[in-house]
Scaffold this motif. Structure first.
Motif, PDB file in Angstrom:
ATOM      1  N   GLY A 111       0.818  -1.208   0.000  1.00  0.00           N
ATOM      2  CA  GLY A 111       0.000   0.000   0.000  1.00  0.00           C
ATOM      3  C   GLY A 111       0.852   1.258   0.000  1.00  0.00           C
ATOM      4  O   GLY A 111       0.509   2.248  -0.660  1.00  0.00           O
ATOM      5  N   GLY A 131       0.867   4.132  -2.911  1.00  0.00           N
ATOM      6  CA  GLY A 131       0.719   5.556  -2.624  1.00  0.00           C
ATOM      7  C   GLY A 131       1.844   6.377  -3.208  1.00  0.00           C
ATOM      8  O   GLY A 131       1.620   7.437  -3.801  1.00  0.00           O
ATOM      9  N   ILE A 163      -5.142   6.905   0.196  1.00  0.00           N
ATOM     10  CA  ILE A 163      -4.405   5.929  -0.616  1.00  0.00           C
ATOM     11  C   ILE A 163      -2.959   6.395  -0.783  1.00  0.00           C
ATOM     12  O   ILE A 163      -2.022   5.619  -0.604  1.00  0.00           O
ATOM     13  N   PRO A 187      -7.025  -0.611  -1.461  1.00  0.00           N
ATOM     14  CA  PRO A 187      -8.197   0.031  -2.048  1.00  0.00           C
ATOM     15  C   PRO A 187      -8.870  -0.882  -3.071  1.00  0.00           C
ATOM     16  O   PRO A 187      -8.245  -1.816  -3.594  1.00  0.00           O
TER      17      PRO A 187
END
Length: 95
Positions: free
Chosen positions: A14, A18, A47, A55
């Motif tokens: 994640g 991002g 995000i 997501p």
């Protein structure tokens, strides 16, 4: 529905997602990017900051489209771990 805690690998993925989106967005505003993608600026902010490590696919697809990123690029970037780079590098040397 109870959500299981994220694994360290999911959190790291994640964070890579991002970082990729922030780089691809460049000087473009978060507000414009989010609105063009049909997501809330807060969702994009979460995000990009890694707070939403997993997501929904349609969300990522919409943001990637607005940023002219292919989903292949996104997939490669978020799954590019040091181990995968080492394996690829070893395969390239032996070829």
């Amino acid at each position: 529905m109870v959500r299981l805690p994220l694994t360290p690998a999911e959190v790291e993925r994640g964070q890579r997602l991002g970082a990729l989106l922030r780089r691809a967005r460049g000087p473009r505003s978060m507000l414009d990017t989010a609105l063009d993608a049909g997501v809330s600026p807060e969702t994009l902010r979460k995000i990009e900051s890694g707070r939403v490590a997993t997501p929904a696919f349609p969300t990522i697809a919409a943001i990637a489209d607005v940023l002219d990123l292919s989903l292949d690029e996104v997939w490669t970037e978020i799954n590019d771990t040091p181990h995968r780079r080492a394996v690829r590098g070893a395969g390239e040397r032996s070829a």
